[in-house]
Design an enzyme around this catalytic site. Structure first.
Site, PDB file in Angstrom:
ATOM      1  N   LYS A  16     -27.627  16.631  18.976  1.00 26.68           N
ATOM      2  CA  LYS A  16     -28.841  16.598  19.813  1.00 26.68           C
ATOM      3  C   LYS A  16     -29.379  18.010  20.014  1.00 26.68           C
ATOM      4  O   LYS A  16     -28.635  18.991  19.968  1.00 26.68           O
ATOM      5  CB  LYS A  16     -28.565  15.953  21.173  1.00 26.68           C
ATOM      6  CG  LYS A  16     -27.508  16.639  22.055  1.00 26.68           C
ATOM      7  CD  LYS A  16     -28.006  17.772  22.934  1.00 26.68           C
ATOM      8  CE  LYS A  16     -26.889  18.392  23.747  1.00 26.68           C
ATOM      9  NZ  LYS A  16     -27.217  19.713  24.296  1.00 26.68           N
ATOM     10  N   VAL A 105     -19.156  23.601  16.344  1.00 25.59           N
ATOM     11  CA  VAL A 105     -18.231  23.413  17.467  1.00 25.59           C
ATOM     12  C   VAL A 105     -18.648  24.343  18.616  1.00 25.59           C
ATOM     13  O   VAL A 105     -18.945  25.519  18.393  1.00 25.59           O
ATOM     14  CB  VAL A 105     -16.786  23.735  17.013  1.00 25.59           C
ATOM     15  CG1 VAL A 105     -15.816  23.622  18.192  1.00 25.59           C
ATOM     16  CG2 VAL A 105     -16.373  22.797  15.880  1.00 25.59           C
ATOM     17  N   ALA A 106     -18.673  23.787  19.832  1.00 28.63           N
ATOM     18  CA  ALA A 106     -19.092  24.538  21.019  1.00 28.63           C
ATOM     19  C   ALA A 106     -20.447  25.216  20.775  1.00 28.63           C
ATOM     20  O   ALA A 106     -20.661  26.376  21.117  1.00 28.63           O
ATOM     21  CB  ALA A 106     -18.035  25.566  21.433  1.00 28.63           C
ATOM     22  N   GLY A 107     -21.362  24.460  20.155  1.00 22.63           N
ATOM     23  CA  GLY A 107     -22.653  25.019  19.754  1.00 22.63           C
ATOM     24  C   GLY A 107     -23.825  24.567  20.593  1.00 22.63           C
ATOM     25  O   GLY A 107     -24.967  24.915  20.304  1.00 22.63           O
ATOM     26  N   GLY A 112     -18.710  17.318  20.277  1.00 22.14           N
ATOM     27  CA  GLY A 112     -17.552  16.568  20.774  1.00 22.14           C
ATOM     28  C   GLY A 112     -17.978  15.220  21.335  1.00 22.14           C
ATOM     29  O   GLY A 112     -17.327  14.194  21.105  1.00 22.14           O
ATOM     30  N   ALA A 114     -20.575  13.523  20.438  1.00 26.73           N
ATOM     31  CA  ALA A 114     -20.959  12.693  19.290  1.00 26.73           C
ATOM     32  C   ALA A 114     -19.724  12.027  18.688  1.00 26.73           C
ATOM     33  O   ALA A 114     -19.750  10.837  18.348  1.00 26.73           O
ATOM     34  CB  ALA A 114     -21.665  13.554  18.240  1.00 26.73           C
ATOM     35  N   ASP A 146     -23.026  13.688  27.722  1.00 28.66           N
ATOM     36  CA  ASP A 146     -23.859  13.609  26.509  1.00 28.66           C
ATOM     37  C   ASP A 146     -23.459  12.445  25.599  1.00 28.66           C
ATOM     38  O   ASP A 146     -24.117  12.195  24.592  1.00 28.66           O
ATOM     39  CB  ASP A 146     -23.766  14.906  25.694  1.00 28.66           C
ATOM     40  CG  ASP A 146     -24.496  16.062  26.350  1.00 28.66           C
ATOM     41  OD1 ASP A 146     -25.299  15.825  27.271  1.00 28.66           O
ATOM     42  OD2 ASP A 146     -24.251  17.215  25.939  1.00 28.66           O
TER      43      ASP A 146
HETATM   44  P1  ATP Z   1     -22.420  20.185  24.774  1.00 23.39           P
HETATM   45  O1  ATP Z   1     -23.654  20.466  23.999  1.00 23.39           O
HETATM   46  O2  ATP Z   1     -22.183  18.685  24.976  1.00 23.39           O
HETATM   47  O3  ATP Z   1     -22.266  20.972  26.010  1.00 23.39           O
HETATM   48  P2  ATP Z   1     -21.089  21.641  22.752  1.00 23.39           P
HETATM   49  O4  ATP Z   1     -21.822  21.088  21.578  1.00 23.39           O
HETATM   50  O5  ATP Z   1     -21.496  22.977  23.243  1.00 23.39           O
HETATM   51  O6  ATP Z   1     -21.153  20.587  23.910  1.00 23.39           O
HETATM   52  P3  ATP Z   1     -18.624  20.782  21.608  1.00 23.39           P
HETATM   53  O7  ATP Z   1     -18.732  21.015  20.132  1.00 23.39           O
HETATM   54  O8  ATP Z   1     -18.736  19.396  22.095  1.00 23.39           O
HETATM   55  O9  ATP Z   1     -19.597  21.725  22.411  1.00 23.39           O
HETATM   56  O10 ATP Z   1     -17.230  21.428  22.045  1.00 23.39           O
HETATM   57  C1  ATP Z   1     -16.960  21.910  23.326  1.00 23.39           C
HETATM   58  C2  ATP Z   1     -15.447  22.022  23.446  1.00 23.39           C
HETATM   59  O11 ATP Z   1     -14.917  20.695  23.486  1.00 23.39           O
HETATM   60  C3  ATP Z   1     -14.817  22.684  22.238  1.00 23.39           C
HETATM   61  O12 ATP Z   1     -14.607  24.045  22.458  1.00 23.39           O
HETATM   62  C4  ATP Z   1     -13.514  21.933  22.057  1.00 23.39           C
HETATM   63  O13 ATP Z   1     -12.445  22.645  22.653  1.00 23.39           O
HETATM   64  C5  ATP Z   1     -13.663  20.637  22.835  1.00 23.39           C
HETATM   65  N1  ATP Z   1     -13.657  19.408  22.007  1.00 23.39           N
HETATM   66  C6  ATP Z   1     -13.030  18.278  22.320  1.00 23.39           C
HETATM   67  N2  ATP Z   1     -13.220  17.337  21.386  1.00 23.39           N
HETATM   68  C7  ATP Z   1     -14.007  17.869  20.443  1.00 23.39           C
HETATM   69  C8  ATP Z   1     -14.549  17.367  19.225  1.00 23.39           C
HETATM   70  N3  ATP Z   1     -14.281  16.128  18.788  1.00 23.39           N
HETATM   71  N4  ATP Z   1     -15.354  18.175  18.508  1.00 23.39           N
HETATM   72  C9  ATP Z   1     -15.622  19.428  18.965  1.00 23.39           C
HETATM   73  N5  ATP Z   1     -15.104  19.954  20.089  1.00 23.39           N
HETATM   74  C10 ATP Z   1     -14.310  19.190  20.842  1.00 23.39           C
END
Ligand code: ATP
Length: 312
Positions: A16, A105-107, A112, A114, A146
């Site tokens: 998203k 990841v954490a982007g 996560g 999704a 989310d």
């Molecule tokens: P959001 O936009 O919902 O705030 P994000 O996109 O910034 O989240 P994610 O990629 O969801 O961040 O990851 C945030 C943290 O969640 C990661 O640092 C990781 O430790 C943890 N995590 C748990 N499950 C997952 C997963 N399936 N994929 C990625 N990260 C995950």
């Protein structure tokens, strides 16, 4: 009689971008009320669920090492929640989940969440559960705010903590360029930084959401570009000052506008059309301001089975 083992089920799930993200002041319980407009993008993860004697999560793809494979993985939380919902033992579900990451990841693109949504859809097919998407959305909201959006996809207005969704009419396909940063940003840290900036001064706030909804109804990317707004951007830029350069580089490369996606650090650039997006991506990739550049379009549907059994 031999028990029939169901075939593995693979689900594709979108990321998203927040077209609008207004963050209320911190509440006594530490949370913030949000008003946000989500758009689901064609940058996706794929999640396969299978019956297995060795349960667990495996993560493949770029930056897989940064993702936990234990109980804190949101996909595993989804396995446990759905097991509980369907009367199975949540501590010993005989399920293996394989996640192929395309979402950074954490982007700030709900990667996560999704994976959790994809797991809910995949497992309900694997276990042949009679559940609607609305049933799954209620379970999804318990896993993370989310998760419901990545389940439905499309374009939606989110309130509460982002989990209360109303679909938004969106006539057009929008073309985006995404710039991934070298490292992720922690969402809680970005919210804390926003509270700090607000204690100290008056960082910019996104305007009203209605004009964004009107722009989406007309389908004009130029109008939408003028209205992109994210209250978390100032906090993400404060923690990662290099993002300012990335945002400038995207606009200099010809994007209509750029915004930090959610809590960042991914920067999302809205472009006039697909051709413009490809040009902006090529130029941005050469500018050395980010780790990787991708093009994507939206809105796209939410988590969908692409292999194996059919699902709600
Ligand atoms: P959001 O936009 O919902 O705030 P994000 O996109 O910034 O989240 P994610 O990629 O969801 O961040 O990851 C945030 C943290 O969640 C990661 O640092 C990781 O430790 C943890 N995590 C748990 N499950 C997952 C997963 N399936 N994929 C990625 N990260 C995950």
């Amino acid at each position: 009689m031999l028990a029939v083992v169901p075939h593995p089920v693979t689900v594709r799930v979108p990321s998203k971008v927040n077209l609008h993200l207004a963050v209320g002041d911190v509440r006594p319980d530490g949370y913030h009320d949000l008003t946000t407009v989500f758009q689901a993008l064609s940058l996706t993860d794929e999640v396969t669920v299978a019956v297995a004697d060795e349960p667990g999560v495996e993560v493949l793809g770029e930056n897989a090492d940064a993702v936990p494979t234990g109980p804190s993985n949101l996909a595993w939380r989804a396995v446990q929640e759905l097991a509980r919902f369907s009367g199975r033992d949540p501590e010993e579900p005989r399920v293996r989940v394989v996640i192929r990451k395309g979402i950074p990841v954490a982007g700030g693109m709900a990667g996560g969440s999704a994976d959790a949504a994809a797991t809910l859809v995949g497992l309900s097919a694997l276990w042949r559960l009679e559940v609607t998407r609305d049933d799954l959305a209620r379970i999804a909201a318990r896993i993370g705010s989310d998760v419901p959006f990545t389940l439905y996809g499309g374009t939606a207005l989110g309130t509460g903590r982002g989990e209360q969704l109303v679909p938004v009419l969106s006539r057009h396909t929008y073309h985006w360029v995404l710039a991934f940063d070298r490292r992720g940003l922690s969402t809680p840290k970005v919210f804390t930084e926003l509270d700090r900036l607000r204690d100290e001064g008056d960082p910019p706030r996104a305007g009203a959401v209605e004009p964004v909804l009107e722009a989406l109804a007309t389908g004009d990317p130029r109008q939408l570009a003028l209205l992109l707004g994210n209250d978390l951007q100032a906090a993400a830029v404060s923690l990662r000052p290099g993002l300012r350069r990335t945002l400038r580089a995207g606009v200099n490369a010809g994007a209509l506008a750029g915004t930090v996606s959610g809590s960042g650090p991914t920067c999302a650039f809205l472009c006039e059309d697909q051709e413009a997006a490809l040009q902006v991506a090529a130029e941005l990739a050469g500018a050395g301001v980010c780790r990787t550049v991708r093009v994507a379009h939206g809105p796209v549907p939410g988590a969908r089975v692409i292999g194996g059994e059919d699902a709600p």
